[in-house]
Design a protein around this motif. Structure first.
Motif, PDB file in Angstrom:
ATOM      1  N   ASN A   1      -6.132  12.787  56.651  1.00  0.00           N
ATOM      2  CA  ASN A   1      -4.840  13.010  57.301  1.00  0.00           C
ATOM      3  C   ASN A   1      -4.780  12.437  58.710  1.00  0.00           C
ATOM      4  O   ASN A   1      -3.699  12.107  59.210  1.00  0.00           O
ATOM      5  CB  ASN A   1      -4.510  14.504  57.329  1.00  0.00           C
ATOM      6  N   ALA A   2      -5.931  12.294  59.348  1.00  0.00           N
ATOM      7  CA  ALA A   2      -5.952  11.699  60.684  1.00  0.00           C
ATOM      8  C   ALA A   2      -5.578  10.223  60.658  1.00  0.00           C
ATOM      9  O   ALA A   2      -5.237   9.643  61.696  1.00  0.00           O
ATOM     10  CB  ALA A   2      -7.333  11.874  61.303  1.00  0.00           C
ATOM     11  N   ASN A   3      -5.631   9.622  59.456  1.00  0.00           N
ATOM     12  CA  ASN A   3      -5.334   8.200  59.311  1.00  0.00           C
ATOM     13  C   ASN A   3      -3.924   7.919  58.806  1.00  0.00           C
ATOM     14  O   ASN A   3      -3.511   6.760  58.752  1.00  0.00           O
ATOM     15  CB  ASN A   3      -6.311   7.554  58.316  1.00  0.00           C
TER      16      ASN A   3
ATOM     17  N   ALA B   1     -12.137  16.209  52.517  1.00  0.00           N
ATOM     18  CA  ALA B   1     -11.726  14.809  52.580  1.00  0.00           C
ATOM     19  C   ALA B   1     -10.303  14.683  53.097  1.00  0.00           C
ATOM     20  O   ALA B   1      -9.997  13.812  53.921  1.00  0.00           O
ATOM     21  CB  ALA B   1     -11.846  14.166  51.193  1.00  0.00           C
ATOM     22  N   ARG B   2      -9.426  15.564  52.627  1.00  0.00           N
ATOM     23  CA  ARG B   2      -8.020  15.500  53.049  1.00  0.00           C
ATOM     24  C   ARG B   2      -7.884  15.710  54.548  1.00  0.00           C
ATOM     25  O   ARG B   2      -7.072  15.044  55.205  1.00  0.00           O
ATOM     26  CB  ARG B   2      -7.205  16.537  52.285  1.00  0.00           C
TER      27      ARG B   2
ATOM     28  N   GLU C   1     -17.319  10.085  44.982  1.00  0.00           N
ATOM     29  CA  GLU C   1     -18.653  10.367  44.460  1.00  0.00           C
ATOM     30  C   GLU C   1     -18.906  11.862  44.271  1.00  0.00           C
ATOM     31  O   GLU C   1     -20.025  12.269  43.922  1.00  0.00           O
ATOM     32  CB  GLU C   1     -19.698   9.764  45.406  1.00  0.00           C
ATOM     33  N   THR C   2     -17.879  12.684  44.476  1.00  0.00           N
ATOM     34  CA  THR C   2     -18.015  14.124  44.278  1.00  0.00           C
ATOM     35  C   THR C   2     -17.450  14.527  42.924  1.00  0.00           C
ATOM     36  O   THR C   2     -16.749  13.758  42.264  1.00  0.00           O
ATOM     37  CB  THR C   2     -17.276  14.905  45.380  1.00  0.00           C
ATOM     38  N   ASP C   3     -17.722  15.785  42.536  1.00  0.00           N
ATOM     39  CA  ASP C   3     -17.217  16.252  41.246  1.00  0.00           C
ATOM     40  C   ASP C   3     -15.728  16.557  41.278  1.00  0.00           C
ATOM     41  O   ASP C   3     -15.117  16.805  40.233  1.00  0.00           O
ATOM     42  CB  ASP C   3     -17.998  17.479  40.774  1.00  0.00           C
ATOM     43  N   GLY C   4     -15.102  16.505  42.446  1.00  0.00           N
ATOM     44  CA  GLY C   4     -13.667  16.749  42.522  1.00  0.00           C
ATOM     45  C   GLY C   4     -12.832  15.529  42.187  1.00  0.00           C
ATOM     46  O   GLY C   4     -11.626  15.642  41.942  1.00  0.00           O
TER      47      GLY C   4
ATOM     48  N   TRP D   1     -10.826   4.182  53.726  1.00  0.00           N
ATOM     49  CA  TRP D   1     -11.578   3.812  52.532  1.00  0.00           C
ATOM     50  C   TRP D   1     -12.970   4.437  52.528  1.00  0.00           C
ATOM     51  O   TRP D   1     -13.493   4.786  51.459  1.00  0.00           O
ATOM     52  CB  TRP D   1     -11.668   2.294  52.424  1.00  0.00           C
ATOM     53  N   ARG D   2     -13.559   4.611  53.677  1.00  0.00           N
ATOM     54  CA  ARG D   2     -14.871   5.257  53.744  1.00  0.00           C
ATOM     55  C   ARG D   2     -14.779   6.703  53.259  1.00  0.00           C
ATOM     56  O   ARG D   2     -15.622   7.165  52.482  1.00  0.00           O
ATOM     57  CB  ARG D   2     -15.402   5.199  55.179  1.00  0.00           C
ATOM     58  N   GLU D   3     -13.752   7.417  53.710  1.00  0.00           N
ATOM     59  CA  GLU D   3     -13.587   8.815  53.279  1.00  0.00           C
ATOM     60  C   GLU D   3     -13.270   8.888  51.786  1.00  0.00           C
ATOM     61  O   GLU D   3     -13.766   9.777  51.084  1.00  0.00           O
ATOM     62  CB  GLU D   3     -12.472   9.480  54.090  1.00  0.00           C
TER      63      GLU D   3
END
Length: 243
Positions: A212-214, A207-208, A156-159, A148-150
């Motif tokens: 992906n580590a999670n 972010a991905r 909050e980014t434009d993506g 959830w942090r990621e």
């Protein structure tokens, strides 16, 4: 607020019969308490064949129990159940809570609680052509806070494309650490364009990699809104042609 997700697997070739049954039996006059909290019924267009998914919004488990019981007490319900169950090979449900990140749950958070009354996306266009994607992500135990942090950072980014987001939810009952994300698109082509924009976006790629580590497993299911107008509250007023 809790979300209930139900999935009905039909016997092959009986989808049209299922929807005809909904049109005849499950109107706002017949089961008002239940449909008051119906987010939408959907036909699975890409994923498990011959499956219906529907989503309900409840205050809590007591609200779920009371509304389901009220539904069952309506005149003729046992006749409906007898007929409907002959169409099915399996039923399942799960309960979810909204994302702890408010921006990832725009309809249900500390500032807003949509009660399925007025459509959220009334200008979506031809409802018959719309699709809703259900992305299911199973997290590794103990990784939810990081996930959830990621996601909050990326949101909050434009993506991050907020306009197509219905919401993200996390499991309360059943498979633990499961996250569901629902988005709507005007067509399958628009969904593919959305995915292409993500692939080109640097913030999403970063972010991905962290997300992906999670993740233990993930899948995307393509849904189409119900052909019954009052069973697609996200897009159509609930009172349209209901009864």
């Amino acid at each position: 607020m809790i979300l209930e997700r139900r999935a009905y697997t039909l016997r092959p070739g009986l989808a049209a019969e299922f929807w005809a049954l909904q049109h005849s039996w499950n109107t706002m006059d017949a089961i008002p308490d239940y449909l008051e909290r119906n987010i939408g019924y959907f036909d699975v267009a890409g994923g498990t064949a011959e499956q219906i998914v529907h989503l309900q919004r409840y205050d809590d488990f007591a609200d779920w129990r009371d509304r389901v019981a009220s539904n069952q007490r309506q005149p003729g319900r046992q006749d409906y159940y007898t007929t409907a169950r002959k169409l099915l090979t399996a039923q399942e449900n799960g309960f979810f809570s909204p994302s702890p990140v408010a921006r990832l749950s725009p309809l249900w958070n500390a500032e807003r609680d949509w009660l399925c009354d007025q459509p959220v996306f009334p200008d979506a266009g031809d409802v018959e052509g719309l699709i809703v994607t259900e992305t299911s992500v199973d997290l590794l135990p103990g990784t939810a806070p990081s996930y959830w942090r990621e996601m909050e950072i990326f949101s909050e980014t434009d993506g991050f494309e907020e306009q197509s987001l219905v919401g993200m939810f996390v499991s309360l009952v059943g498979q633990l650490h499961r996250v569901l994300e629902y988005r709507w698109f005007t067509s399958l082509d628009e969904f593919h364009r959305h995915r292409s924009r993500l692939e080109r976006n640097k913030a999403w790629r970063e972010a991905r990699e962290a997300l992906n580590a999670n993740v233990a497993a993930s899948r995307i299911t393509v849904l189409r809104p119900s052909p019954v107008p009052w069973m697609r509250a996200l897009f159509t007023p609930r009172g349209v042609h209901s009864g």
